[in-house]
Motif scaffolding. Structure first.
Motif, PDB file in Angstrom:
ATOM      1  N   LYS A  77       0.857  -1.195   0.000  1.00 10.75           N
ATOM      2  CA  LYS A  77       0.000   0.000   0.000  1.00 10.75           C
ATOM      3  C   LYS A  77       0.889   1.239   0.000  1.00 10.75           C
ATOM      4  O   LYS A  77       0.942   1.998   0.962  1.00 10.75           O
ATOM      5  CB  LYS A  77      -0.924  -0.032   1.225  1.00 10.75           C
ATOM      6  CG  LYS A  77      -2.252   0.658   0.993  1.00 10.75           C
ATOM      7  CD  LYS A  77      -3.229   0.423   2.119  1.00 10.75           C
ATOM      8  CE  LYS A  77      -3.018   1.347   3.282  1.00 10.75           C
ATOM      9  NZ  LYS A  77      -4.100   1.258   4.288  1.00 10.75           N
ATOM     10  N   LEU A 111      -5.858   0.193  -1.583  1.00 15.47           N
ATOM     11  CA  LEU A 111      -4.996   0.495  -2.722  1.00 15.47           C
ATOM     12  C   LEU A 111      -5.792   0.571  -4.020  1.00 15.47           C
ATOM     13  O   LEU A 111      -5.670   1.531  -4.792  1.00 15.47           O
ATOM     14  CB  LEU A 111      -3.907  -0.577  -2.825  1.00 15.47           C
ATOM     15  CG  LEU A 111      -2.975  -0.507  -4.039  1.00 15.47           C
ATOM     16  CD1 LEU A 111      -2.169   0.780  -4.043  1.00 15.47           C
ATOM     17  CD2 LEU A 111      -2.047  -1.736  -4.057  1.00 15.47           C
ATOM     18  N   ILE A 146      -3.114   5.192   0.514  1.00 15.67           N
ATOM     19  CA  ILE A 146      -1.843   4.483   0.628  1.00 15.67           C
ATOM     20  C   ILE A 146      -1.069   5.113   1.786  1.00 15.67           C
ATOM     21  O   ILE A 146      -1.410   6.197   2.273  1.00 15.67           O
ATOM     22  CB  ILE A 146      -1.007   4.552  -0.677  1.00 15.67           C
ATOM     23  CG1 ILE A 146      -0.712   6.007  -1.051  1.00 15.67           C
ATOM     24  CG2 ILE A 146      -1.719   3.820  -1.808  1.00 15.67           C
ATOM     25  CD1 ILE A 146       0.291   6.159  -2.204  1.00 15.67           C
TER      26      ILE A 146
END
Length: 369
Positions: A77, A111, A146
């Motif tokens: 991520k 993500l 993220i």
């Protein structure tokens, strides 16, 4: 099957909760798709358990699948992970009206959701959450992100999915530690706003963790319904209501940062310990009784989750942990709101908490150096 609507006007969608939904995913997704093909992103762990089943379900619905299989874990991520996903989607000529499917836990959902939010200024996506944490929390509500070097989930966007299929059968392959980590988010809904649910979990938590069908469906559906109500009223966390969902997260994120956002402390484990700390700090301020704070800690400990900082073996002091909180994305006008408790089932946002006092409190929780 339990069906929980998330009411957001033109961005409304349903969360379907039942066993065997991954085996039926193609027929559930078919009405949303504009083409007879779809892009699916997952990780190696989930692919090993569920790729063939999901692929077959889409094939039976007449939909070809294109797959990107990523490494598992928080390190995916990242900027590099986001670049990999977006480049792959662009190479596949994904259009703004298309749906991308996220098959996996919170890392994959966050993500892929963020990639969908920014690809060609926004395409659609569908969540197929395979972990308990993702089913009751991260797949619902549209928070995508993220991680950055400065902290967790600092780069992201609000972007709602078009459909969430929470397959309870997927939890049969979930490692026990991951199951317990997800249960922390279930317990959170009781602690922050539903004492009756908290009391039910005290009595039935073992059945939930054992994946007993009726108990599990009740726990997931109750949790999703609680989050859906909050998201419908405060989608972008502009009021204090959605902020209540961050119970345990401010303390928890500091602990995650100190442990390097690694498998040393899973997110759900950090939230569980963060809830205990929030309850104890609330008791320190005479907001709740010591008995209530103890009940929260006991519920966490009984579930096999960490309830003491000492168990983490950290080599730091309270000031260092408090400094991690300065990078919290909830910082506003130089102050950091804390989610504290007036009682079990009654959380509120406190905006007058001094970090120096929090540091002193954390020193009391840490083992003596």
């Amino acid at each position: 099957m339990a069906v929980v609507p998330v009411e957001l006007g033109g961005r409304s969608y349903k969360v379907r909760i039942a066993p065997n939904l991954l085996a039926e995913a193609g027929q559930h997704c078919l009405p949303l798709l504009r083409k007879n093909s779809v892009s699916i992103v997952t990780d190696t762990n989930v692919a090993g358990d569920w790729r063939k089943i999901v692929e077959r379900s889409f094939d039976q619905a007449g939909i070809a699948t294109r797959w990107l299989v990523l490494d598992p874990g928080e390190s995916t991520k990242s900027w590099a992970g986001l670049e990999q996903v977006t480049d792959w989607l662009l190479a596949g000529q994904v259009e703004r009206g298309d749906h991308v499917v996220a098959l996996g836990g919170g890392v994959i959902g966050d993500l892929v959701g963020f990639a969908a939010a920014i690809l060609k200024r926004g395409c659609r996506f569908i969540q197929l959450p395979t972990s308990l944490l993702a089913q009751v929390d991260s797949s619902v509500g549209g928070k995508t992100a993220i991680n950055a070097g400065a902290g967790k989930n600092l780069i992201g966007a609000f972007h709602q999915p078009s459909l969430v299929l929470a397959d309870l059968s997927a939890l049969t392959t979930l490692p026990d530690r991951q199951m317990r980590a997800g249960y922390a988010e279930v317990l959170k809904y009781g602690v922050l706003g539903d004492r009756t649910f908290f009391d039910w979990l005290v009595e039935n938590g073992a059945a939930v963790l054992a994946r007993e069908s009726d108990a599990l469906e009740h726990a997931v559906a109750t949790s999703v319904a609680a989050k859906a109500r909050i998201v419908a009223e405060d989608e972008r966390e502009t009021a204090d209501l959605r902020a209540l969902l961050n119970l345990g997260h401010t303390f928890g994120h500091a602990l995650e940062a100190e442990t390097g956002f690694s498998d040393r402390l899973l997110h759900g484990e950090a939230v569980a310990l963060g809830m205990v700390l929030a309850a104890r700090y609330s008791a320190r301020l005479d907001l709740i009784s010591t008995d209530d704070a103890t009940r929260v800690a006991q519920a966490v400990e009984t579930a096999g989750l960490p309830s003491e900082i000492a168990a983490l073996g950290l080599d730091c002091d309270g000031r260092r942990l408090a400094e991690h909180m300065l990078h919290d994305k909830k910082m506003d006008a130089g102050t950091l709101p804390f989610i504290l408790l007036n009682g079990i089932g009654s959380a509120f946002v406190a905006r007058d908490v001094a970090l120096a006092d929090v540091a002193a409190f954390l020193d009391e929780q840490l083992p003596a150096h």
